[in-house]
Design a protein around this motif. Structure first.
Motif, PDB file in Angstrom:
ATOM      1  N   ARG A 166       0.829  -1.203   0.000  1.00 30.90           N
ATOM      2  CA  ARG A 166       0.000   0.000   0.000  1.00 30.90           C
ATOM      3  C   ARG A 166       0.868   1.259   0.000  1.00 30.90           C
ATOM      4  O   ARG A 166       0.566   2.237  -0.671  1.00 30.90           O
ATOM      5  CB  ARG A 166      -0.912   0.017   1.223  1.00 30.90           C
ATOM      6  CG  ARG A 166      -2.274  -0.574   0.993  1.00 30.90           C
ATOM      7  CD  ARG A 166      -3.216  -0.314   2.135  1.00 30.90           C
ATOM      8  NE  ARG A 166      -4.563  -0.737   1.805  1.00 30.90           N
ATOM      9  CZ  ARG A 166      -5.593  -0.647   2.623  1.00 30.90           C
ATOM     10  NH1 ARG A 166      -5.437  -0.164   3.840  1.00 30.90           N
ATOM     11  NH2 ARG A 166      -6.794  -1.041   2.245  1.00 30.90           N
ATOM     12  N   MET A 167       1.929   1.233   0.758  1.00 35.74           N
ATOM     13  CA  MET A 167       2.772   2.411   0.896  1.00 35.74           C
ATOM     14  C   MET A 167       3.511   2.731  -0.405  1.00 35.74           C
ATOM     15  O   MET A 167       3.604   3.891  -0.816  1.00 35.74           O
ATOM     16  CB  MET A 167       3.791   2.195   2.025  1.00 35.74           C
ATOM     17  CG  MET A 167       4.738   3.346   2.244  1.00 35.74           C
ATOM     18  SD  MET A 167       5.874   3.043   3.610  1.00 35.74           S
ATOM     19  CE  MET A 167       6.887   1.728   2.934  1.00 35.74           C
ATOM     20  N   LEU A 168       4.033   1.716  -1.091  1.00 29.39           N
ATOM     21  CA  LEU A 168       4.899   1.935  -2.244  1.00 29.39           C
ATOM     22  C   LEU A 168       4.148   2.016  -3.564  1.00 29.39           C
ATOM     23  O   LEU A 168       4.719   2.416  -4.574  1.00 29.39           O
ATOM     24  CB  LEU A 168       5.951   0.831  -2.304  1.00 29.39           C
ATOM     25  CG  LEU A 168       6.860   0.739  -1.067  1.00 29.39           C
ATOM     26  CD1 LEU A 168       7.759  -0.479  -1.160  1.00 29.39           C
ATOM     27  CD2 LEU A 168       7.692   2.005  -0.916  1.00 29.39           C
ATOM     28  N   ARG A 169       2.867   1.639  -3.573  1.00 28.34           N
ATOM     29  CA  ARG A 169       2.101   1.661  -4.828  1.00 28.34           C
ATOM     30  C   ARG A 169       1.297   2.940  -5.016  1.00 28.34           C
ATOM     31  O   ARG A 169       0.604   3.094  -6.017  1.00 28.34           O
ATOM     32  CB  ARG A 169       1.166   0.452  -4.874  1.00 28.34           C
ATOM     33  CG  ARG A 169       1.914  -0.860  -5.071  1.00 28.34           C
ATOM     34  CD  ARG A 169       0.991  -2.047  -5.028  1.00 28.34           C
ATOM     35  NE  ARG A 169       1.727  -3.291  -5.239  1.00 28.34           N
ATOM     36  CZ  ARG A 169       1.195  -4.501  -5.127  1.00 28.34           C
ATOM     37  NH1 ARG A 169      -0.075  -4.630  -4.810  1.00 28.34           N
ATOM     38  NH2 ARG A 169       1.925  -5.575  -5.328  1.00 28.34           N
ATOM     39  N   TYR A 170       1.354   3.831  -4.056  1.00 28.45           N
ATOM     40  CA  TYR A 170       0.599   5.073  -4.176  1.00 28.45           C
ATOM     41  C   TYR A 170       0.964   5.813  -5.456  1.00 28.45           C
ATOM     42  O   TYR A 170       2.127   6.046  -5.766  1.00 28.45           O
ATOM     43  CB  TYR A 170       0.860   5.983  -2.977  1.00 28.45           C
ATOM     44  CG  TYR A 170      -0.232   5.900  -1.933  1.00 28.45           C
ATOM     45  CD1 TYR A 170      -1.414   6.614  -2.090  1.00 28.45           C
ATOM     46  CD2 TYR A 170      -0.090   5.098  -0.814  1.00 28.45           C
ATOM     47  CE1 TYR A 170      -2.426   6.528  -1.149  1.00 28.45           C
ATOM     48  CE2 TYR A 170      -1.086   5.009   0.137  1.00 28.45           C
ATOM     49  CZ  TYR A 170      -2.260   5.730  -0.033  1.00 28.45           C
ATOM     50  OH  TYR A 170      -3.258   5.640   0.890  1.00 28.45           O
ATOM     51  N   GLN A 171      -0.080   6.165  -6.231  1.00 31.78           N
ATOM     52  CA  GLN A 171       0.024   7.003  -7.418  1.00 31.78           C
ATOM     53  C   GLN A 171       0.785   6.343  -8.571  1.00 31.78           C
ATOM     54  O   GLN A 171       1.026   6.975  -9.597  1.00 31.78           O
ATOM     55  CB  GLN A 171       0.668   8.355  -7.067  1.00 31.78           C
ATOM     56  CG  GLN A 171      -0.040   9.093  -5.958  1.00 31.78           C
ATOM     57  CD  GLN A 171       0.664  10.371  -5.563  1.00 31.78           C
ATOM     58  OE1 GLN A 171       1.251  11.034  -6.400  1.00 31.78           O
ATOM     59  NE2 GLN A 171       0.609  10.735  -4.296  1.00 31.78           N
ATOM     60  N   THR A 172       1.174   5.083  -8.439  1.00 31.22           N
ATOM     61  CA  THR A 172       1.921   4.414  -9.510  1.00 31.22           C
ATOM     62  C   THR A 172       1.271   3.120  -9.971  1.00 31.22           C
ATOM     63  O   THR A 172       1.447   2.714 -11.119  1.00 31.22           O
ATOM     64  CB  THR A 172       3.360   4.090  -9.052  1.00 31.22           C
ATOM     65  OG1 THR A 172       3.305   3.215  -7.916  1.00 31.22           O
ATOM     66  CG2 THR A 172       4.103   5.350  -8.676  1.00 31.22           C
ATOM     67  N   GLU A 173       0.523   2.432  -9.104  1.00 32.01           N
ATOM     68  CA  GLU A 173      -0.075   1.147  -9.456  1.00 32.01           C
ATOM     69  C   GLU A 173      -1.515   1.079  -8.947  1.00 32.01           C
ATOM     70  O   GLU A 173      -2.021   2.024  -8.339  1.00 32.01           O
ATOM     71  CB  GLU A 173       0.748  -0.007  -8.862  1.00 32.01           C
ATOM     72  CG  GLU A 173       2.184  -0.043  -9.349  1.00 32.01           C
ATOM     73  CD  GLU A 173       2.967  -1.188  -8.740  1.00 32.01           C
ATOM     74  OE1 GLU A 173       2.413  -2.287  -8.613  1.00 32.01           O
ATOM     75  OE2 GLU A 173       4.125  -0.983  -8.390  1.00 32.01           O
ATOM     76  N   ASN A 174      -2.173  -0.047  -9.172  1.00 32.63           N
ATOM     77  CA  ASN A 174      -3.556  -0.206  -8.747  1.00 32.63           C
ATOM     78  C   ASN A 174      -3.677  -0.201  -7.228  1.00 32.63           C
ATOM     79  O   ASN A 174      -2.790  -0.663  -6.519  1.00 32.63           O
ATOM     80  CB  ASN A 174      -4.124  -1.520  -9.296  1.00 32.63           C
ATOM     81  CG  ASN A 174      -4.284  -1.493 -10.794  1.00 32.63           C
ATOM     82  OD1 ASN A 174      -4.435  -0.439 -11.378  1.00 32.63           O
ATOM     83  ND2 ASN A 174      -4.263  -2.666 -11.412  1.00 32.63           N
ATOM     84  N   TYR A 175      -4.813   0.300  -6.740  1.00 32.35           N
ATOM     85  CA  TYR A 175      -5.113   0.276  -5.316  1.00 32.35           C
ATOM     86  C   TYR A 175      -5.959  -0.951  -5.006  1.00 32.35           C
ATOM     87  O   TYR A 175      -6.679  -1.463  -5.866  1.00 32.35           O
ATOM     88  CB  TYR A 175      -5.877   1.540  -4.911  1.00 32.35           C
ATOM     89  CG  TYR A 175      -5.140   2.825  -5.187  1.00 32.35           C
ATOM     90  CD1 TYR A 175      -4.126   3.254  -4.352  1.00 32.35           C
ATOM     91  CD2 TYR A 175      -5.451   3.603  -6.301  1.00 32.35           C
ATOM     92  CE1 TYR A 175      -3.438   4.432  -4.607  1.00 32.35           C
ATOM     93  CE2 TYR A 175      -4.773   4.776  -6.563  1.00 32.35           C
ATOM     94  CZ  TYR A 175      -3.773   5.189  -5.715  1.00 32.35           C
ATOM     95  OH  TYR A 175      -3.097   6.350  -5.973  1.00 32.35           O
ATOM     96  N   ASP A 176      -5.915  -1.418  -3.747  1.00 33.54           N
ATOM     97  CA  ASP A 176      -6.765  -2.537  -3.385  1.00 33.54           C
ATOM     98  C   ASP A 176      -8.205  -2.053  -3.183  1.00 33.54           C
ATOM     99  O   ASP A 176      -8.477  -0.866  -2.996  1.00 33.54           O
ATOM    100  CB  ASP A 176      -6.230  -3.258  -2.138  1.00 33.54           C
ATOM    101  CG  ASP A 176      -6.154  -2.364  -0.924  1.00 33.54           C
ATOM    102  OD1 ASP A 176      -7.206  -1.942  -0.429  1.00 33.54           O
ATOM    103  OD2 ASP A 176      -5.023  -2.084  -0.458  1.00 33.54           O
ATOM    104  N   LEU A 177      -9.144  -2.995  -3.212  1.00 31.08           N
ATOM    105  CA  LEU A 177     -10.571  -2.663  -3.192  1.00 31.08           C
ATOM    106  C   LEU A 177     -10.972  -1.961  -1.894  1.00 31.08           C
ATOM    107  O   LEU A 177     -11.785  -1.029  -1.917  1.00 31.08           O
ATOM    108  CB  LEU A 177     -11.399  -3.935  -3.389  1.00 31.08           C
ATOM    109  CG  LEU A 177     -12.920  -3.745  -3.459  1.00 31.08           C
ATOM    110  CD1 LEU A 177     -13.292  -2.850  -4.636  1.00 31.08           C
ATOM    111  CD2 LEU A 177     -13.613  -5.099  -3.577  1.00 31.08           C
ATOM    112  N   ASP A 178     -10.417  -2.406  -0.764  1.00 31.48           N
ATOM    113  CA  ASP A 178     -10.759  -1.781   0.517  1.00 31.48           C
ATOM    114  C   ASP A 178     -10.391  -0.305   0.512  1.00 31.48           C
ATOM    115  O   ASP A 178     -11.171   0.546   0.957  1.00 31.48           O
ATOM    116  CB  ASP A 178     -10.038  -2.509   1.658  1.00 31.48           C
ATOM    117  CG  ASP A 178     -10.236  -1.827   3.004  1.00 31.48           C
ATOM    118  OD1 ASP A 178     -11.330  -1.951   3.577  1.00 31.48           O
ATOM    119  OD2 ASP A 178      -9.293  -1.148   3.483  1.00 31.48           O
TER     120      ASP A 178
END
Length: 290
Positions: A166-178
Motif C-alpha cells: 500500500r505504501m509503495l504503490r501510491y500514485q503508480t499502481e492499482n489500489y486494493d478494493l478496501d
C-alpha cells in the motif's frame, strides 16, 4: 521455557510455552476417531545490542530507510513510525494542527507523541510486533466402516503485518478494493483512509500496520476403502480412493494476498512487499496395495 538467541549484533531472550493434547477413541467396531491440538505461546525481548554505542537497529528499504526498529526491551523487528489518528478534512484543519511539511487535505493526521506542537522524527513510536505470540493447530480424524476423513487446521493470532504494498504503490499502481471503497475524496468522506493523492505516501505510519492473525484449513481428505473381500479376488490387497484439498480456506482480515509473510531477515519479518500467496490444490487419487 526460556532461551537466549545471540548473533554478532544482538542478544534476545525468548520465552516459549508449548502445549499438545490428544485423544482417540473407538466407539464400536465401525466408528473410531482421534483429535490432536497444539498451542504455542511465544515472546521475545531484546536484552543487549553488542554494537559499540548503539541503542537500537533500524531497518527498511533504500527508498524508505526506517520501517522497523529493534531496541533493548522490545521485540525483534517491531514496526516503527508515526501514529495515524485521522485524516485532514480541509486546509483550515491543516493550518491549525501539527503536521509534516507539505501536508494537504486528505493526508493522515499524525499524533504529536512528545507534545511539542510539531510533527518530526521525534514523534515516531513503536507500531506493532510482527512475531505472533499465539500459534495453534488442530488435527481431527474420523473412520466409519470403510470411509475415513481427516482435517488439519492451523493459525496464528496477535501479530501485525506492515503493508508496504500500500505504501509503495501510491500514485503508480492499482489500489486494493478496501482502499478504493473507503478512501478520502473530499471533506467528510473518510477519517480513517487517506486520499489517493496524499503528499507523504512513503512515510511509515500505523495506517499501513494491519492484523496478521489468520485461521487456515490446511488439509481436508475424504477416503473410501473397497472391502478387502472384493479386491482380493483380483489379486489386490487394498484399494482406497480419496479426495484431497490443500489450503482450501483461509480466514483473515489483512488487505493483502496472504497473511503469511516471511523474510530471510528477522529484522524485516512481517513486512509485505509483494508476497505470493499459497495456492489451493484439489486432487483425486487411488492407493493400491498389492
Amino acid at each position: 521455557m526460556a532461551r537466549q538467541v545471540t548473533s554478532k549484533s544482538y542478544q534476545s531472550n525468548c520465552t516459549k510455552i508449548e502445549l499438545n493434547v490428544g485423544w482417540q477413541d473407538k466407539v464400536n467396531d465401525k466408528l473410531s476417531y482421534n483429535v490432536n491440538a497444539n498451542f504455542t505461546y511465544n515472546k521475545n525481548k531484546m536484552d543487549k545490542i553488542s554494537a559499540a554505542g548503539a541503542s537500537y537497529y533500524d531497518k527498511g528499504f533504500s527508498d524508505t530507510p526506517v520501517i522497523t526498529r529493534t531496541s533493548v526491551g522490545h521485540s525483534v523487528g517491531e514496526f516503527f513510525g508515526y501514529k495515524a489518528i485521522g485524516v485532514f478534512q480541509n486546509q483550515a484543519q491543516v493550518n491549525s494542527t501539527p503536521a509534516l511539511p507539505g501536508t494537504i487535505p486528505g493526508d493522515l493526521i499524525f499524533s504529536d507523541v512528545n507534545g511539542d506542537k510539531q510533527i518530526d522524527a521525534s514523534d515516531r513510536t513503536y507500531l506493532g510486533n510482527p512475531n505472533p505470540p499465539f500459534i495453534y493447530g488442530m488435527n481431527f480424524g474420523l473412520k466409519y466402516s470403510d470411509f475415513d476423513f481427516n482435517l488439519f487446521c492451523q493459525g496464528v493470532a496477535g501479530n501485525k503485518i506492515f503493508n508496504a504494498n500500500r505504501m509503495l504503490r501510491y500514485q503508480t499502481e492499482n489500489y486494493d478494493l478496501d482502499f478504493y471503497k473507503h478512501r478520502w475524496h473530499g471533506e467528510g468522506t473518510s477519517n480513517t483512509h487517506p486520499s489517493a493523492v496524499m503528499s507523504n505516501p512513503t512515510t511509515p505510519n500505523s495506517y499501513y500496520v494491519e492484523s496478521g492473525s489468520y485461521f487456515r484449513v490446511k488439509t481436508v481428505q475424504l477416503g473410501y476403502t473397497i472391502p478387502s473381500l472384493l479386491v482380493k479376488r483380483i489379486g489386490v490387497e487394498k484399494v482406497r480412493f480419496y479426495l484431497n484439498a490443500e489450503n482450501p480456506l483461509t480466514l483473515f482480515g489483512y488487505n493483502g494476498f496472504t497473511p503469511e509473510i516471511s523474510s530471510s531477515d528477522p529484522l524485516m519479518s512481517g513486512v509485505d512487499r509483494g508476497v505470493y500467496p499459497l495456492s489451493s490444490v484439489y486432487s483425486f487419487g487411488v492407493n493400491l496395495v498389492f
